[in-house]
Write a protein that holds these residues in place. Sequence first.
Motif, mmCIF file in Angstrom:
data_model
loop_
_atom_site.group_PDB
_atom_site.id
_atom_site.type_symbol
_atom_site.label_atom_id
_atom_site.label_comp_id
_atom_site.label_asym_id
_atom_site.label_seq_id
_atom_site.Cartn_x
_atom_site.Cartn_y
_atom_site.Cartn_z
ATOM 1 N N THR A 167 -9.562 15.581 -21.515
ATOM 2 C CA THR A 167 -9.253 15.099 -20.253
ATOM 3 C C THR A 167 -8.530 13.677 -20.129
ATOM 4 O O THR A 167 -9.511 12.811 -20.644
ATOM 5 N N VAL A 168 -7.697 13.487 -19.401
ATOM 6 C CA VAL A 168 -7.220 12.234 -18.992
ATOM 7 C C VAL A 168 -6.806 11.870 -17.768
ATOM 8 O O VAL A 168 -6.618 12.587 -16.983
ATOM 9 N N ARG A 169 -7.607 10.564 -17.254
ATOM 10 C CA ARG A 169 -7.594 10.203 -15.963
ATOM 11 C C ARG A 169 -6.596 8.961 -15.919
ATOM 12 O O ARG A 169 -6.702 8.076 -16.665
ATOM 13 N N VAL A 170 -6.000 9.039 -14.786
ATOM 14 C CA VAL A 170 -4.930 8.028 -14.435
ATOM 15 C C VAL A 170 -5.187 7.528 -13.338
ATOM 16 O O VAL A 170 -4.513 7.884 -12.204
ATOM 17 N N PRO A 171 -6.024 6.346 -13.050
ATOM 18 C CA PRO A 171 -6.045 5.704 -11.992
ATOM 19 C C PRO A 171 -4.825 4.783 -11.663
ATOM 20 O O PRO A 171 -4.132 4.047 -12.314
ATOM 21 N N ILE A 172 -4.571 4.777 -10.142
ATOM 22 C CA ILE A 172 -3.344 4.050 -9.735
ATOM 23 C C ILE A 172 -3.788 2.770 -9.335
ATOM 24 O O ILE A 172 -4.763 2.472 -8.655
ATOM 25 N N ALA A 173 -3.119 1.697 -9.972
ATOM 26 C CA ALA A 173 -3.511 0.388 -9.757
ATOM 27 C C ALA A 173 -2.881 -0.200 -8.587
ATOM 28 O O ALA A 173 -3.857 -0.825 -7.573
ATOM 29 N N SER A 174 -1.825 0.049 -8.258
ATOM 30 C CA SER A 174 -1.063 -0.394 -6.788
ATOM 31 C C SER A 174 0.023 0.519 -6.539
ATOM 32 O O SER A 174 0.475 1.114 -7.627
ATOM 33 N N ALA A 175 0.556 0.664 -5.492
ATOM 34 C CA ALA A 175 1.776 1.291 -5.160
ATOM 35 C C ALA A 175 2.382 0.536 -3.903
ATOM 36 O O ALA A 175 1.868 0.026 -3.163
ATOM 37 N N SER A 176 3.968 0.367 -3.887
ATOM 38 C CA SER A 176 4.546 0.039 -2.903
ATOM 39 C C SER A 176 5.721 0.769 -2.585
ATOM 40 O O SER A 176 6.057 1.587 -3.328
ATOM 41 N N ALA A 177 6.336 0.589 -1.350
ATOM 42 C CA ALA A 177 7.375 1.221 -1.037
ATOM 43 C C ALA A 177 8.404 0.133 -0.361
ATOM 44 O O ALA A 177 8.034 -0.961 0.025
ATOM 45 N N PHE A 178 9.814 0.287 -0.679
ATOM 46 C CA PHE A 178 10.886 -0.745 -0.123
ATOM 47 C C PHE A 178 10.568 -1.902 -0.860
ATOM 48 O O PHE A 178 11.063 -2.974 -0.623
ATOM 49 N N GLY A 179 9.863 -1.851 -2.346
ATOM 50 C CA GLY A 179 9.617 -3.076 -2.991
ATOM 51 C C GLY A 179 8.520 -4.063 -2.726
ATOM 52 O O GLY A 179 8.198 -4.705 -3.731
ATOM 53 N N ALA A 180 8.232 -3.985 -1.648
ATOM 54 C CA ALA A 180 6.914 -4.812 -1.266
ATOM 55 C C ALA A 180 5.748 -4.238 -0.396
ATOM 56 O O ALA A 180 4.848 -4.796 -0.239
ATOM 57 N N GLY A 215 10.937 5.496 -8.155
ATOM 58 C CA GLY A 215 11.522 6.729 -7.750
ATOM 59 C C GLY A 215 11.925 6.686 -6.345
ATOM 60 O O GLY A 215 11.614 5.498 -5.737
ATOM 61 N N THR A 216 12.233 7.880 -5.797
ATOM 62 C CA THR A 216 12.337 7.836 -4.317
ATOM 63 C C THR A 216 11.711 8.868 -3.760
ATOM 64 O O THR A 216 11.671 10.089 -4.253
ATOM 65 N N ILE A 217 11.518 8.834 -2.540
ATOM 66 C CA ILE A 217 10.779 10.120 -1.701
ATOM 67 C C ILE A 217 11.701 10.306 -0.657
ATOM 68 O O ILE A 217 11.966 9.415 0.133
ATOM 69 N N ARG A 218 11.695 11.710 -0.322
ATOM 70 C CA ARG A 218 12.684 11.727 1.010
ATOM 71 C C ARG A 218 12.094 12.429 2.139
ATOM 72 O O ARG A 218 11.123 13.519 1.971
ATOM 73 N N LYS A 219 11.686 11.510 2.989
ATOM 74 C CA LYS A 219 11.371 11.911 4.223
ATOM 75 C C LYS A 219 12.160 11.282 5.401
ATOM 76 O O LYS A 219 12.052 10.048 5.594
ATOM 77 N N PHE A 220 13.246 12.151 5.917
ATOM 78 C CA PHE A 220 14.271 11.883 6.688
ATOM 79 C C PHE A 220 15.191 10.878 6.110
ATOM 80 O O PHE A 220 16.383 11.210 6.062
ATOM 81 N N SER A 252 15.950 8.251 2.191
ATOM 82 C CA SER A 252 15.129 8.219 0.909
ATOM 83 C C SER A 252 14.486 6.827 1.051
ATOM 84 O O SER A 252 14.958 5.757 1.409
ATOM 85 N N VAL A 253 13.335 6.955 0.425
ATOM 86 C CA VAL A 253 12.275 5.781 0.607
ATOM 87 C C VAL A 253 11.997 5.466 -0.830
ATOM 88 O O VAL A 253 11.305 6.180 -1.712
ATOM 89 N N PRO A 254 12.483 4.070 -1.335
ATOM 90 C CA PRO A 254 12.023 3.976 -2.661
ATOM 91 C C PRO A 254 10.633 3.537 -3.046
ATOM 92 O O PRO A 254 10.005 3.087 -2.063
ATOM 93 N N PHE A 255 9.873 3.952 -4.000
ATOM 94 C CA PHE A 255 8.531 3.578 -4.215
ATOM 95 C C PHE A 255 8.300 3.165 -5.864
ATOM 96 O O PHE A 255 9.123 3.263 -6.517
ATOM 97 N N THR A 256 7.272 2.371 -5.810
ATOM 98 C CA THR A 256 6.838 2.094 -7.127
ATOM 99 C C THR A 256 5.217 1.940 -7.323
ATOM 100 O O THR A 256 4.696 1.718 -6.429
#
Length: 157
Positions: free
Chosen positions: A70-83, A47-52, A54-58
Amino acid sequence: MQRFVTWDQLEVRVDGEKINAMAASFRVDPIERMELQFFNGLLRVSGTIRKFISVPFTVDIREIRANGRTVRVPIASASAFGALPIPQFLFGLARNKLPADLVHYEEPATFVVSLDRFLPSFVDADIENIWIIDGGLAVTLGRGGADLPPSSEKSNG
């Protein structure tokens, strides 16, 4: 208490497009756009986050841990601008923006959802496992049961 219908174990599938539509309705600022994609063993949130600007994220999720309701969803990895890697501590900064009645945040980089909000009051079920599959989720429910829905919760079809 004995239920009208009981089961020892039940296998169900949850449609990814329906999850995607539901997740879009829970979108909070500063997220402008969010889409979920389901592949065998991988849930990708983009998606995109708006901070001044639009910043694409994955965000990649490789497992979903279930325990009871209860369901827990751990984040494996996250990136912005594709890399560019996004540090996991930044997810903690967003904790106050999360809808408190739906999800909360735990370290390390894990979102926690209670299924009580999603299950009808006449269903009693615990989740044993959730697998990410092509097009959605495969869910194993442990021992549980259901009663007939109250007249106000009955569907017309």
